[in-house]
Design a protein around this motif. Structure first.
Motif, PDB file in Angstrom:
ATOM      1  N   LEU A   1     -28.063  69.905   8.346  1.00 55.45           N
ATOM      2  CA  LEU A   1     -27.491  68.338   8.625  1.00 55.45           C
ATOM      3  C   LEU A   1     -27.401  67.859   9.520  1.00 55.45           C
ATOM      4  O   LEU A   1     -26.543  68.723  10.992  1.00 55.45           O
ATOM      5  N   ALA A   2     -27.875  67.256   9.706  1.00 57.25           N
ATOM      6  CA  ALA A   2     -28.084  66.336  11.387  1.00 57.25           C
ATOM      7  C   ALA A   2     -27.350  65.971  11.815  1.00 57.25           C
ATOM      8  O   ALA A   2     -27.400  64.568  11.082  1.00 57.25           O
ATOM      9  N   ASP A   3     -26.701  65.925  12.601  1.00 57.18           N
ATOM     10  CA  ASP A   3     -25.136  65.327  12.651  1.00 57.18           C
ATOM     11  C   ASP A   3     -25.109  63.797  11.735  1.00 57.18           C
ATOM     12  O   ASP A   3     -25.151  62.194  11.127  1.00 57.18           O
ATOM     13  N   GLY A   4     -24.764  64.515  10.311  1.00 62.90           N
ATOM     14  CA  GLY A   4     -24.348  64.499   9.094  1.00 62.90           C
ATOM     15  C   GLY A   4     -25.016  63.876   8.030  1.00 62.90           C
ATOM     16  O   GLY A   4     -25.000  63.561   7.168  1.00 62.90           O
ATOM     17  N   LYS A   5     -26.228  63.597   8.599  1.00 51.90           N
ATOM     18  CA  LYS A   5     -27.870  63.250   7.706  1.00 51.90           C
ATOM     19  C   LYS A   5     -28.442  64.587   6.899  1.00 51.90           C
ATOM     20  O   LYS A   5     -28.705  65.666   7.809  1.00 51.90           O
ATOM     21  N   PRO A   6     -28.454  65.060   5.551  1.00 50.05           N
ATOM     22  CA  PRO A   6     -29.340  66.436   5.578  1.00 50.05           C
ATOM     23  C   PRO A   6     -30.603  65.942   4.890  1.00 50.05           C
ATOM     24  O   PRO A   6     -31.259  64.545   4.858  1.00 50.05           O
ATOM     25  N   VAL A   7     -31.144  67.051   6.021  1.00 53.60           N
ATOM     26  CA  VAL A   7     -32.514  67.203   5.903  1.00 53.60           C
ATOM     27  C   VAL A   7     -33.340  68.280   4.675  1.00 53.60           C
ATOM     28  O   VAL A   7     -32.649  69.450   5.524  1.00 53.60           O
ATOM     29  N   ALA A   8     -34.007  68.684   4.158  1.00 58.27           N
ATOM     30  CA  ALA A   8     -34.656  69.433   3.010  1.00 58.27           C
ATOM     31  C   ALA A   8     -35.825  69.875   3.803  1.00 58.27           C
ATOM     32  O   ALA A   8     -36.582  69.293   4.535  1.00 58.27           O
TER      33      ALA A   8
ATOM     34  N   GLN B   1     -43.429  72.171  11.722  1.00 57.85           N
ATOM     35  CA  GLN B   1     -44.342  73.021  10.614  1.00 57.85           C
ATOM     36  C   GLN B   1     -44.520  71.468  10.401  1.00 57.85           C
ATOM     37  O   GLN B   1     -45.673  71.499   9.040  1.00 57.85           O
ATOM     38  N   GLN B   2     -43.370  71.014   9.139  1.00 53.74           N
ATOM     39  CA  GLN B   2     -43.136  70.086   7.934  1.00 53.74           C
ATOM     40  C   GLN B   2     -43.239  68.651   8.999  1.00 53.74           C
ATOM     41  O   GLN B   2     -43.697  68.045   7.934  1.00 53.74           O
TER      42      GLN B   2
END
Length: 733
Positions: free
Chosen positions: A44-51, A74-75
């Motif tokens: 959860l990057a400053d409110g933004k979800p990243v899978a 790596q992604q």
């Protein structure tokens, strides 16, 4: 003080029993990472979800955030793998087949310096085949089918590209680590011979012993050069940059290595060139009052020091070992840092938007980390690791750049807003992060050797209460075992054991690391803006003397030397041309130089291709052409006009020197060339030269002239300007 990273653990129902959630807080923003049983993560990057999917390489530390961000890098790297590249300025934006790495999400093409720095940082060791193919895309033969050799392409750039920008030799920094392929080694050797010979003939200045051209990567002129270069890049093409000269040094060393292996007699010549270049780099770029190496210095006609410093140039010099050891340590330790990390230039320019100015670039931070490891600077190692983690965690990707204090991807400040341009998963940022994990934390070098240099200050974050941390590359497992004590500032290897595919390193805290004190900017003025650049000196001539007024808090410079300690300075006409500029000082900071003003005799010989001149005595002369080049904009293109100026004097061999006429806005002067002429008449002629439009690589270029419409190496020459200058011929006549 630097805001502290807070890492806390909490169990979650969806997580495996040993997994933890980790928070990273900086500048009032927070990122959180959680791990799943299958090796994937949620960020959860400053409110933004990243899978973040499970990746081939894994780290196992007490910091879930650290492990997640390694997987994210790596992604991002995987997302930059492409089968075709495209750019609106090439092939009309249609795909060009290339199993390559693209430059970033917003830059789906291959650019020479980006891919080269990325390859050197990490890609060459992680994906050699795709990296090699990306580099091969930037090699080219000449379009005429006659000019021999294989050349590295300098991408579109300032004033119409090479030789205003001359850092294409960065390609060899990447190629040196891809020596496991014989055909690629052959191509590299061919490119070394042709590219270095061309640069020696057209970019090298024998009087200073340096290569001319723009700073590497810092290619938005007014961001780091004086604002008066915005519409006139002639000075940039005449000046000398630290980073570009260090890259030429590295290329010469690689050429020496290949020549020795092949039994080529030129090995000793390449070695001599490299040795001499290293000497001149140290002598000419060092600034004792700042304790750092300058980013660039003025042209041969006026080789003044500039109060501008850049982290990439210093880091590359440390790594290339062209600096004496003590100066290397001082230069890196004296380079300032701010809350977000180490800005790429210092000081900042108050009237420029955020891009290179007031910015942290992760790939440069990664080179700074490498350099800090080289000189055992535990403080800067820690700062760069923290900066790289914070930036990618809060952005949710490895961005191109960040505002230097907040690590924000954009700050709204009206006309000064920025970073002006930014891109997720920027290739060299991705490579920089991977380099940080592999080398910066685990100490795993490209050759497989292991030499950890981990700051003791990072032990609580990475080890927690664990006995060890691990890196699994898929082929080798590296285990760093916690030191017995933390009495020191840097953890190094006490003992290394190799068993099968497992390398175990017992760490120990070292107490005898060199004492360096990383300098932080004045907290009252953390941006540290340089004083405004003064106007050009305005000499007043009376009879045989010029008088130059020197405003308060200003310094006058003449022919590269600081002069004048009073309110005025006088110059008597001695028959030579003299060049002047001013700097302004406010406290400890000095401005960039004003435009140069030259006084003394100068003749204007009208004509476009041929001129005659008679010397009354043996004389050294400085030549410029007055011209205009309307074949492209100031900031891009491949049609800088490059010519050879030949001088024919009775009874003497022909002398030649390169003259460059970059894209211009109306008439202006070219770069300079100097010749020692005998008494009597001489004839000057312009001969063909070579620019980037001559390469096959640019045959599909449609972003300007010199591409699909054919080679273009021309300018409208109006006159030749000739001025006597002090030199060997005059001194010994």
């Amino acid at each position: 003080m630097l805001k502290t990273i807070y890492l806390t653990a909490a169990l979650g129902a969806a997580l495996v029993s040993t997994a933890a959630a980790a928070d990273l807080t900086f500048d009032g923003r927070t990122a959180r990472a959680t791990a799943a049983a299958d090796g994937s993560f949620q960020l959860l990057a400053d409110g933004k979800p990243v899978a973040i999917a499970a990746q081939p390489m894994r780290s196992r530390t007490d910091s879930v955030m650290f492990d997640a961000l390694f997987a994210l890098a790596q992604q991002d790297m995987a997302a930059d793998r492409v089968d075709a590249i495209r750019d609106p300025a090439f092939n009309f934006g249609n795909p060009v087949d290339c199993e390559c790495f693209q430059t970033g999400e917003r830059w789906p093409y291959v650019w020479t310096r980006d891919v080269s720095f990325a390859a050197d940082l990490a890609l060459a060791r992680l994906e050699p085949i795709r990296t090699r193919q990306s580099l091969q895309f930037k090699l080219s033969k000449a379009r005429d089918g006659v000019t021999p050799g294989l050349f590295v392409a300098q991408d579109t750039g300032s004033g119409g590209s090479w030789p205003i920008s001359s850092d294409r030799v960065v390609w060899f920094l990447a190629a040196r680590d891809l020596h496991d392929n014989s055909s690629f080694m052959t191509e590299t050797w061919q490119a070394l011979q042709a590219t270095l010979a061309q640069d020696r003939a057209m970019v090298f200045d024998s009087r200073t012993g340096l290569y001319r051209g723009e700073t590497s990567f810092l290619d938005w002129r007014e961001q780091t050069y004086p604002d008066w270069t915005r519409n006139d890049v002639r000075f940039i093409g005449d000046s000398f940059a630290l980073s570009t000269n260090v890259l030429h040094y590295q290329a010469l060393r690689l050429a020496e290595k290949y020549a020795r292996e092949l039994g080529d007699d030129r090995a000793s010549e390449y070695a001599a060139w490299a040795d001499a270049l290293a000497t001149q780099i140290d002598a000419r770029f060092w600034r004792e009052d700042a304790g750092m190496y300058m980013s660039y210095i003025g042209e041969a006609a006026h080789p003044v020091p500039y109060a501008k410093y850049d982290l990439l140039g210093i880091s590359l010099g440390v790594l290339a070992e062209v600096f004496p050891a003590e100066r290397a340590r001082r230069s890196l330790a004296n380079y300032p840092y701010v809350d977000g990390g180490s800005p790429v230039v210092w000081p900042q320019e108050a009237q420029q938007p955020i891009y290179h100015n007031r910015a942290v670039w992760p790939f440069v931070s990664a080179y700074s980390l490498r350099a800090a490891r080289k000189v055992d600077d535990a403080t800067r190692i820690q700062r760069e690791i923290e900066s790289l983690m914070r930036g990618s965690a809060l952005a949710g990707s490895n961005m191109e750049n960040y505002e230097m204090r907040t690590l924000a991807v954009h700050v709204d400040e009206g006309p000064l807003s920025g970073p002006v341009v930014n891109s997720p998963r920027q290739l060299w940022s991705v490579a920089g992060y991977l380099s940080m994990v592999l080398e910066g934390v685990f100490g795993v070098e490209a050759d497989g050797s292991v030499a950890p240099k981990l700051p003791v200050a990072l032990v609580p974050q990475l080890f927690g209460k664990r006995d060890s941390i691990e890196l699994d590359t898929g082929s080798t497992r590296y285990i760093l075992k916690r030191p017995r004590t933390l009495d020191g500032d840097l953890l190094v290897a006490e003992k290394i054991q190799r068993k099968g595919n497992t390398v175990t390193v017992q760490l120990e805290a070292r107490r005898d690391t060199p004492r360096v004190s990383a300098f932080r900017a004045d907290p009252a003025n953390p941006n540290a803006f340089a004083p405004a650049t003064p106007a050009a000196p305005a000499p007043q001539k009376r009879g045989n003397t010029w008088t130059i007024a020197i405003p308060a808090n200003h310094q006058l410079w003449q022919d590269g030397i600081a002069v004048g300690s009073s309110a005025t300075h006088t110059v008597t006409n001695d028959g030579h041309q003299h060049c002047l500029s001013l700097t302004r000082r406010e406290g400890v900071l000095e401005s960039l130089h004003s435009p140069m003003t030259c006084i003394g005799p100068q003749q204007r010989l009208p004509g476009a291709t041929q001129w005659a001149w008679t010397a009354a005595k043996p004389t050294r002369v400085r030549i410029r052409l007055h011209y205009d080049n309307p074949n492209g904009p100031i900031n891009t293109g491949v049609t800088a006009a490059v010519k050879q100026l030949a001088v024919h004097c009775a009874g003497q061999p022909v002398q030649r020197a390169t003259i460059v006429m970059p894209h211009s806005i109306g008439p202006q002067d070219s770069t300079a060339a100097e010749f020692d002429l005998p008494k009597g008449s001489c004839r000057f002629t312009l001969e063909p030269g070579f620019n980037m439009s001559a390469l096959e690589h640019f045959a599909q270029y449609n972003g300007g002239k010199g591409g699909r419409d054919g080679v273009l190496n021309a300018a409208n020459v109006r006159a030749l300007l000739i001025a006597p200058v002090a030199g060997d011929a005059e001194a010994t006549r």
